[in-house]
Design a protein around this motif. Structure first.
Motif, PDB file in Angstrom:
ATOM      1  N   PHE A  62       0.890  -1.140   0.018  1.00  0.00           N
ATOM      2  CA  PHE A  62      -0.027   0.046   0.004  1.00  0.00           C
ATOM      3  C   PHE A  62       0.810   1.303  -0.146  1.00  0.00           C
ATOM      4  CE2 PHE A  62      -4.445   1.071   1.711  1.00  0.00           C
ATOM      5  CZ  PHE A  62      -4.616   2.186   1.046  1.00  0.00           C
ATOM      6  N   MET A 106       9.666  -0.347  -7.705  1.00  0.00           N
ATOM      7  CA  MET A 106       8.767  -1.257  -8.311  1.00  0.00           C
ATOM      8  C   MET A 106       8.973  -1.530  -9.732  1.00  0.00           C
ATOM      9  SD  MET A 106       5.256  -1.583  -6.161  1.00  0.00           S
ATOM     10  CE  MET A 106       5.004  -0.118  -5.298  1.00  0.00           C
ATOM     11  N   ILE A 113      -4.997  -3.738 -12.598  1.00  0.00           N
ATOM     12  CA  ILE A 113      -5.584  -3.827 -11.152  1.00  0.00           C
ATOM     13  C   ILE A 113      -4.071  -3.699 -10.140  1.00  0.00           C
ATOM     14  CG2 ILE A 113      -6.537  -4.850  -8.955  1.00  0.00           C
ATOM     15  CD1 ILE A 113      -8.289  -6.424 -11.240  1.00  0.00           C
ATOM     16  N   ASN A 133     -10.644  -1.276  -4.912  1.00  0.00           N
ATOM     17  CA  ASN A 133     -10.083  -2.604  -4.261  1.00  0.00           C
ATOM     18  C   ASN A 133     -10.540  -3.607  -5.266  1.00  0.00           C
ATOM     19  OD1 ASN A 133      -9.664  -4.910  -2.471  1.00  0.00           O
ATOM     20  ND2 ASN A 133      -9.545  -3.309  -0.790  1.00  0.00           N
ATOM     21  N   THR A 162      -0.081  -8.327  -6.953  1.00  0.00           N
ATOM     22  CA  THR A 162      -0.976  -8.129  -5.996  1.00  0.00           C
ATOM     23  C   THR A 162      -1.682  -9.157  -5.744  1.00  0.00           C
ATOM     24  OG1 THR A 162      -2.572  -7.963  -8.090  1.00  0.00           O
ATOM     25  CG2 THR A 162      -1.577  -5.909  -7.382  1.00  0.00           C
ATOM     26  N   PHE A 176      -1.545  -9.703  -1.675  1.00  0.00           N
ATOM     27  CA  PHE A 176      -2.651  -8.982  -0.746  1.00  0.00           C
ATOM     28  C   PHE A 176      -4.129  -8.819  -1.022  1.00  0.00           C
ATOM     29  CE2 PHE A 176       1.115  -6.487  -2.758  1.00  0.00           C
ATOM     30  CZ  PHE A 176       2.088  -6.744  -1.726  1.00  0.00           C
TER      31      PHE A 176
HETATM   32  C1  LIG Z   1       4.203  -4.821  -4.876  1.00  0.00           C
HETATM   33  S1  LIG Z   1       2.752  -3.575  -5.872  1.00  0.00           S
HETATM   34  C2  LIG Z   1       2.846  -4.107  -7.611  1.00  0.00           C
HETATM   35  C3  LIG Z   1       2.907  -2.915  -8.609  1.00  0.00           C
HETATM   36  C4  LIG Z   1       2.926  -3.441  -9.992  1.00  0.00           C
HETATM   37  N1  LIG Z   1       1.900  -4.189 -10.446  1.00  0.00           N
HETATM   38  C5  LIG Z   1       4.134  -3.997 -10.169  1.00  0.00           C
HETATM   39  O1  LIG Z   1       4.293  -5.272 -10.636  1.00  0.00           O
HETATM   40  O2  LIG Z   1       5.180  -3.375 -10.186  1.00  0.00           O
HETATM   41  C6  LIG Z   1       1.256  -3.767  -5.276  1.00  0.00           C
HETATM   42  C7  LIG Z   1       0.235  -2.802  -5.982  1.00  0.00           C
HETATM   43  O3  LIG Z   1      -1.313  -3.096  -5.649  1.00  0.00           O
HETATM   44  C8  LIG Z   1      -2.054  -2.439  -5.112  1.00  0.00           C
HETATM   45  N2  LIG Z   1      -2.856  -3.114  -4.253  1.00  0.00           N
HETATM   46  C9  LIG Z   1      -2.628  -4.018  -3.040  1.00  0.00           C
HETATM   47  N3  LIG Z   1      -3.683  -4.411  -2.812  1.00  0.00           N
HETATM   48  C10 LIG Z   1      -4.853  -4.060  -3.423  1.00  0.00           C
HETATM   49  C11 LIG Z   1      -6.134  -4.343  -3.554  1.00  0.00           C
HETATM   50  N4  LIG Z   1      -6.593  -5.179  -2.628  1.00  0.00           N
HETATM   51  N5  LIG Z   1      -6.870  -3.478  -4.464  1.00  0.00           N
HETATM   52  C12 LIG Z   1      -6.404  -2.871  -5.261  1.00  0.00           C
HETATM   53  N6  LIG Z   1      -4.945  -2.497  -5.525  1.00  0.00           N
HETATM   54  C13 LIG Z   1      -4.195  -3.158  -4.582  1.00  0.00           C
HETATM   55  C14 LIG Z   1      -0.885  -1.527  -3.994  1.00  0.00           C
HETATM   56  O4  LIG Z   1      -1.620  -0.272  -3.598  1.00  0.00           O
HETATM   57  C15 LIG Z   1       0.394  -1.462  -4.834  1.00  0.00           C
HETATM   58  O5  LIG Z   1       0.085  -0.314  -5.870  1.00  0.00           O
END
Ligand SMILES: C[S@@+](CC[C@H](N)C(=O)[O-])C[C@H]1O[C@@H](n2cnc3c(N)ncnc32)[C@H](O)[C@@H]1O
Length: 202
Positions: free
Chosen positions: A12, A25, A51, A101, A120, A123
Motif C-alpha cells: 500500500f 517497483m 489492477i 479494491n 498484487t 494482498f
Molecule cells: C507490489 S505493488 C505492484 C505494482 C505493479 N503491479 C508492479 O508489478 O510493479 C502492489 C500494488 O497493488 C496495490 N494493491 C494491493 N492490494 C490491492 C487491492 N486489494 N486492491 C487494489 N490495489 C491493491 C498496491 O497499492 C500497490 O500499488
C-alpha cells in the motif's frame, strides 16, 4: 525478515516513500510485467483494466496497446501519480485511473476484454473474492492475466505473513477455475523462472 515498513509500502504505497517505492517497483518488476503483457491476448478494439498498477510500469505499455485503459489501485498516491503521468491519455478519454479494491471493483459487469494484475495477488484477503471480481468485470471470451512470484520463491524473501499471503500456482489456478474461468494456462519466463503468469479465459 524484510522490514515491515517496506512490506507495508509494497502492499500500500503512501506518501514520499510510497513514490520512491513506485519507482523501485518499476525497476524491479520490469521483466515480469513485460512478460505478462507479451503473453496477453489483445484483440483491438480492446478495453483493458490493470489492477494494482503501483508505479505505473505496465500502464505505459498498455496505453499504446489498448483502445481504452482503466487502472485501479487502492493507493490514492499511486492513482494521483498515474493521473498526472498519463494526463494526455486521460484528457483524451483513452484512460482513467481510480482508487478501488480488487475485491469490489468499481466497474460494471462484462466491461473489459483483458484484466492484468501483477504482484498484487499476495494482498488479496480472499483469493476467491478477488478471482470472482476479476471474472465479473471481464466480457465473455475475455482474458485474465495474473503475474506473481509463487510461494516457494516468495517465501525466501521472508515477508511478514500478516501483510503478504503467499500463493502457489495451484492455489491461483484453482481459484480462477472455481470462479468460473474455463481455461487456464501457465507461462514462466525462461530467464527468470521464479516468476509465473497464469492466463485464464472467461
Ligand atoms: C507490489 S505493488 C505492484 C505494482 C505493479 N503491479 C508492479 O508489478 O510493479 C502492489 C500494488 O497493488 C496495490 N494493491 C494491493 N492490494 C490491492 C487491492 N486489494 N486492491 C487494489 N490495489 C491493491 C498496491 O497499492 C500497490 O500499488
Amino acid at each position: 525478515m524484510a522490514p515491515r515498513f517496506i512490506a507495508r509500502q509494497l502492499s500500500f504505497p503512501k506518501g514520499p516513500i510510497g513514490r520512491v517505492m513506485g519507482f523501485l517497483m518499476n525497476l524491479h518488476n520490469a521483466r515480469i510485467n513485460e512478460f505478462a503483457i507479451q503473453k496477453m491476448t489483445l484483440r483491438p478494439p480492446e478495453k483493458v483494466l490493470e489492477i494494482g498498477f503501483g508505479g505505473g510500469l505496465a500502464l505505459a505499455q498498455l496505453i499504446g496497446l489498448s483502445q481504452h485503459l482503466s487502472g485501479v489501485d487502492r493507493s490514492e498516491d499511486m492513482v494521483r501519480q498515474a493521473n498526472w503521468k498519463f494526463r494526455k491519455a486521460v484528457e483524451n478519454g483513452r484512460a482513467d485511473f481510480r482508487v478501488g479494491n480488487v475485491e469490489a471493483l468499481p466497474f460494471a459487469d462484462a466491461t473489459f476484454g483483458n484484466v492484468l494484475t501483477v504482484n498484487t495477488i499476495y494482498f488479496c484477503k480472499s483469493l476467491e473474492a478477488c478471482c470472482n471480481e476479476i471474472r465479473r468485470v471481464l466480457a465473455p471470451g475475455g482474458q485474465a492475466v495474473v503475474g506473481f512470484m509463487p510461494k516457494e520463491h516468495m517465501a525466501k524473501k521472508k515477508m511478514p505473513a500478516d501483510i503478504f499471503s503467499l500463493r502457489t500456482i495451484d492455489d491461483v489456478t484453482t481459484a480462477l477455475r472455481n470462479a468460473g474461468f474455463s481455461e487456464t494456462r501457465i507461462e514462466r519466463p525462461e530467464e527468470t523462472p521464479e516468476w509465473a503468469v497464469v492466463l485464464a479465459k472467461n
